[in-house]
Design a protein around this motif. Structure first.
Motif, PDB file in Angstrom:
ATOM      1  N   ASN A  38      -6.397  13.831  15.004  1.00 20.75           N
ATOM      2  CA  ASN A  38      -7.516  14.235  14.167  1.00 20.75           C
ATOM      3  C   ASN A  38      -8.215  12.988  13.661  1.00 20.75           C
ATOM      4  O   ASN A  38      -7.647  11.900  13.687  1.00 20.75           O
ATOM      5  N   ASP A  77       4.669  13.437   9.007  1.00 22.01           N
ATOM      6  CA  ASP A  77       4.135  12.078   9.090  1.00 22.01           C
ATOM      7  C   ASP A  77       5.116  11.072   8.505  1.00 22.01           C
ATOM      8  O   ASP A  77       5.338  10.003   9.064  1.00 22.01           O
ATOM      9  N   LEU A  78       5.669  11.452   7.374  1.00 26.35           N
ATOM     10  CA  LEU A  78       6.610  10.547   6.712  1.00 26.35           C
ATOM     11  C   LEU A  78       7.787  10.272   7.628  1.00 26.35           C
ATOM     12  O   LEU A  78       8.173   9.131   7.860  1.00 26.35           O
ATOM     13  N   GLN A  94      -3.806   3.692   3.145  1.00 25.33           N
ATOM     14  CA  GLN A  94      -2.801   4.523   2.484  1.00 25.33           C
ATOM     15  C   GLN A  94      -2.454   5.748   3.311  1.00 25.33           C
ATOM     16  O   GLN A  94      -1.312   6.190   3.338  1.00 25.33           O
ATOM     17  N   THR A  95      -3.475   6.269   3.948  1.00 17.01           N
ATOM     18  CA  THR A  95      -3.259   7.449   4.787  1.00 17.01           C
ATOM     19  C   THR A  95      -2.417   7.091   6.009  1.00 17.01           C
ATOM     20  O   THR A  95      -1.960   7.964   6.722  1.00 17.01           O
ATOM     21  N   ARG A  96      -2.228   5.816   6.233  1.00 17.87           N
ATOM     22  CA  ARG A  96      -1.481   5.346   7.397  1.00 17.87           C
ATOM     23  C   ARG A  96      -2.052   5.916   8.689  1.00 17.87           C
ATOM     24  O   ARG A  96      -1.320   6.466   9.525  1.00 17.87           O
ATOM     25  N   PRO A  99       3.838  23.973   9.390  1.00 18.32           N
ATOM     26  CA  PRO A  99       4.629  22.785   9.051  1.00 18.32           C
ATOM     27  C   PRO A  99       3.863  21.862   8.115  1.00 18.32           C
ATOM     28  O   PRO A  99       2.647  21.750   8.200  1.00 18.32           O
ATOM     29  N   ASN A 100       4.575  21.250   7.235  1.00 23.71           N
ATOM     30  CA  ASN A 100       3.982  20.340   6.265  1.00 23.71           C
ATOM     31  C   ASN A 100       3.740  18.980   6.916  1.00 23.71           C
ATOM     32  O   ASN A 100       4.662  18.259   7.259  1.00 23.71           O
ATOM     33  N   LYS A 101       2.454  18.674   7.060  1.00 18.00           N
ATOM     34  CA  LYS A 101       2.107  17.461   7.788  1.00 18.00           C
ATOM     35  C   LYS A 101       2.594  16.197   7.082  1.00 18.00           C
ATOM     36  O   LYS A 101       2.995  15.233   7.736  1.00 18.00           O
ATOM     37  N   SER A 102       2.570  16.199   5.760  1.00 21.51           N
ATOM     38  CA  SER A 102       3.042  15.005   5.045  1.00 21.51           C
ATOM     39  C   SER A 102       4.485  14.713   5.414  1.00 21.51           C
ATOM     40  O   SER A 102       4.861  13.564   5.662  1.00 21.51           O
ATOM     41  N   ALA A 103       5.279  15.760   5.439  1.00 24.47           N
ATOM     42  CA  ALA A 103       6.693  15.570   5.739  1.00 24.47           C
ATOM     43  C   ALA A 103       6.880  15.038   7.153  1.00 24.47           C
ATOM     44  O   ALA A 103       7.654  14.109   7.393  1.00 24.47           O
ATOM     45  N   GLN A 125      -2.222  22.598   7.676  1.00 23.15           N
ATOM     46  CA  GLN A 125      -1.084  21.703   7.843  1.00 23.15           C
ATOM     47  C   GLN A 125      -1.211  20.470   6.956  1.00 23.15           C
ATOM     48  O   GLN A 125      -0.214  19.979   6.439  1.00 23.15           O
ATOM     49  N   LEU A 173       4.000  14.409  -0.185  1.00 20.12           N
ATOM     50  CA  LEU A 173       5.180  15.259  -0.015  1.00 20.12           C
ATOM     51  C   LEU A 173       5.866  15.484  -1.352  1.00 20.12           C
ATOM     52  O   LEU A 173       6.171  16.608  -1.732  1.00 20.12           O
ATOM     53  N   LYS A 178       0.900   7.356   1.587  1.00 17.79           N
ATOM     54  CA  LYS A 178       0.322   8.595   1.074  1.00 17.79           C
ATOM     55  C   LYS A 178       1.134   9.826   1.482  1.00 17.79           C
ATOM     56  O   LYS A 178       1.264  10.773   0.712  1.00 17.79           O
ATOM     57  N   ARG A 215      -2.287  20.428   4.229  1.00 16.94           N
ATOM     58  CA  ARG A 215      -2.101  20.868   2.840  1.00 16.94           C
ATOM     59  C   ARG A 215      -3.218  20.354   1.939  1.00 16.94           C
ATOM     60  O   ARG A 215      -2.946  19.773   0.874  1.00 16.94           O
ATOM     61  N   THR A 266       0.855  -1.179   0.000  1.00 22.08           N
ATOM     62  CA  THR A 266       0.000   0.000   0.000  1.00 22.08           C
ATOM     63  C   THR A 266       0.889   1.226   0.000  1.00 22.08           C
ATOM     64  O   THR A 266       1.649   1.427   0.955  1.00 22.08           O
ATOM     65  N   PRO A 267       0.851   2.026  -1.049  1.00 21.36           N
ATOM     66  CA  PRO A 267       1.761   3.175  -1.105  1.00 21.36           C
ATOM     67  C   PRO A 267       1.533   4.120   0.065  1.00 21.36           C
ATOM     68  O   PRO A 267       0.415   4.290   0.521  1.00 21.36           O
TER      69      PRO A 267
END
Lengths: 337, 337
Positions: free
Chosen positions: B95, B57-58, B117-119, B51-55, A117, A58, A53, A119, A50-51
């Motif tokens: 959230n 989270d990753l 995917q959203t983990r 802050p960029n949440k994707s970054a 945040q 990002l 996300k 995005r 599962t990629p």
DNA sequence: AACGATGTTTCAAACGTTTGAAATAATAGC
DNA sequence: GCTATTATTTCAAACGTTTGAAACATCGTT
């Protein structure tokens, strides 16, 4: 019993090829050999790849998520509007995140920050009834994220995208309907004055009267703040004057109307059974009412939601320029019970 | 008129310091000089740094997001349960993402994949009424993401976490209440047999009868599939026998009860006004009913939601081991109208 | 046998963070 | 004035992807 998600790297190692090949195979790049693609895809589904996300978002600088901020989920108007939004969004590969403000400015700002945040690629919002200042939404537009306001009309003029119920037309139709049924003394029970469309609805009522040559009487208009006491006070006023006793009533919102009707029945209003009432909403439980309002003004929330999402998608695809501000009105429909 | 979000890098350049200093300053690291912190934080808020949440989270390998899958948002039970979940989640910095399955298995699987995917860090789910196979949820547990089932009891036995309404107790209480008001012929109108708690409720009814020495009569029990026709058929059956005409009724869910009452009124059931009814739900519109059911079984959805979230948070914090499966029941409350 | 042309794969940088380890600066002790 | 200590900052790798450019392989022409 693997305890960590499978990544492209895992797949690459197992298949003894590079990460890029795996990535491209999964994304069906034309340069990748068909046989390789199959090998990769087979292993991916076997291992339940599962990629991630976050990683994709990002890299891509977008989230494929639409943020929705609205007062609450207990009002069927909102949940029904969500239905319209979600349908369309998922058709275009977007997911939605819903955040409730509970009509509290503080919470609305929190929600906005959370979505900032995250995005989100776009934002659809029904502002809280206290929102006067819009800086927490301007932050989105500053970074190029389009914002569509819906249902609740923001107080600044013009420079925003909005999708609204044509609440003027709804009130007009309801009033007209009552006039055509022979009523002369039609009362209007309005909502909180801070909510934008309180006035639009009032105008619809007034215009219908005027267009049918019925004189306006200030004694037939009252406002409530949504709570029960305030509604009862308003109703008492409406039915207190001697000469102009209402024979029909247009109400701002059905729960208010129900409170009003309940009160009037409880005080044994003479001719209660003849009183014809219409409210905004078309609540599904009206089916079960013993003596329901004669009609409802259906605001078509699904359509409002869908239109808001449609506009947002057009903004995202740059079919509409972001500063070419749009105002869309969705008509109401009178439903006779 | 900046068109791209401000990043740590931007701040670092402006302040002529390294990205790590900026990051640590914003995260209030003790090794960073107080004056530096202030400079950084001031600039960050001046430029509206988000802050960029994707970054994050990753990097962190977690999302601080709880996924919620449920049938729909039109049922107040679910929207009220969301309220309980959200409250608690946000108190702990999480959230939520809500996804509707519309009681369709296909859509439920889609939702699950999206959240995978959203983990999401954890999942709370009220399964669709068709869910028999749980592989799409097992994928979560495989990567260590805890899953809590709520309201709808999955059909496999024991090996999952669940938070349920004590629907047995609710039905028992309602039946007991009616018995104590002197009823002997109490009918039970059940819901779809595929939904887990249909049977629990029936058992509550049966046990109350037994405990009070009232004989059970099969003629007083019928089932509906939720749709109106099926409800009416069931009601016809209940009221058709000569000897055992119900004088009271316990119904699976209020909308069903309302359909039933509406029908009975429409056919002028003799003694309709004496018929005492109770349904599960405690719908807020009952306030407006002309002849409301005598009582409602309040399932406390906020509490159910809160308990589900509480359990999930305990699993996330490893206060409870993931394979130490929990079953929590939340009591119902009889509300007399 | 050398040369393109074409098909396929890999390299390497980038997205915006976090964070332990390493580097540097400042200060104190002698 | 040198060293030891402490305070502060920076380096550099990592998280899991994507993607243009570069590398390599294969093969038909001449």
């Amino acid at each position: 019993m693997q305890n960590t998600p499978v990544t492209l790297k895992h797949l690459a190692e197992k298949l003894k090829m590079s990460i890029s090949t795996v990535s491209k195979a999964l994304n069906n790049y034309p340069t990748i050999n068909e046989f390789t693609k199959k090998r990769v895809q087979d292993l991916a589904s076997e291992l339940h790849f599962t990629p991630n996300k976050s990683a994709i978002d990002l890299k891509q600088g977008r989230s494929k998520i639409i943020g929705i901020i609205l007062p609450n989920l207990l009002d069927h108007f909102f949940t029904r509007s969500i239905y319209g939004m979600e349908q369309l969004a998922s058709k275009h590969g977007y997911n939605v995140i819903i955040s409730q403000s509970h009509d509290v400015l503080e919470k609305e700002i929190q929600s906005a920050n959370m979505l900032l945040q995250t995005r989100v690629d776009g934002l659809i919002v029904a502002i809280s009834k206290h929102t006067q200042d819009f800086t927490h939404f301007n932050d989105f537009e500053k970074i190029g994220t389009p914002v569509v306001y819906y249902t609740r009309n923001p107080s600044f003029n013009g420079s925003c995208h909005k999708v609204l119920c044509n609440t003027f037309q709804g009130a007009y139709q309801a009033t007209k309907f009552l006039i055509e049924r022979g009523h002369q003394n039609i009362a209007y029970l309005g909502g909180p004055k801070m909510i934008s469309f309180t006035h639009d609805r009032f105008n619809g009522y007034i215009h219908a009267l005027k267009d049918h040559g019925i004189p306006f009487s200030a004694e037939l208009v009252a406002y409530t703040d949504f709570d029960k006491e305030s509604t009862i006070t308003a109703i008492k006023n409406l039915f207190s004057s001697e000469d102009t006793i209402p024979t029909a009533l247009v109400a701002f919102k059905e729960p208010i109307l129900f409170d009003a009707m309940k009160y009037l029945r409880s005080v044994n209003l003479p001719n209660f059974e003849q009183l014809e009432c219409i409210g905004f909403g078309n609540n599904s439980f009206i089916n079960y009412f013993n003596s329901p309002p004669i009609a409802s003004i259906e605001e078509n929330p699904e359509s409002v939601g869908e239109n808001a999402m449609k506009l947002l998608l057009q903004l995202l695809n740059r079919n509409i320029e972001i500063n070419n501000y749009q105002k869309i009105q969705v008509d109401c429909k009178l439903v006779v019970h």
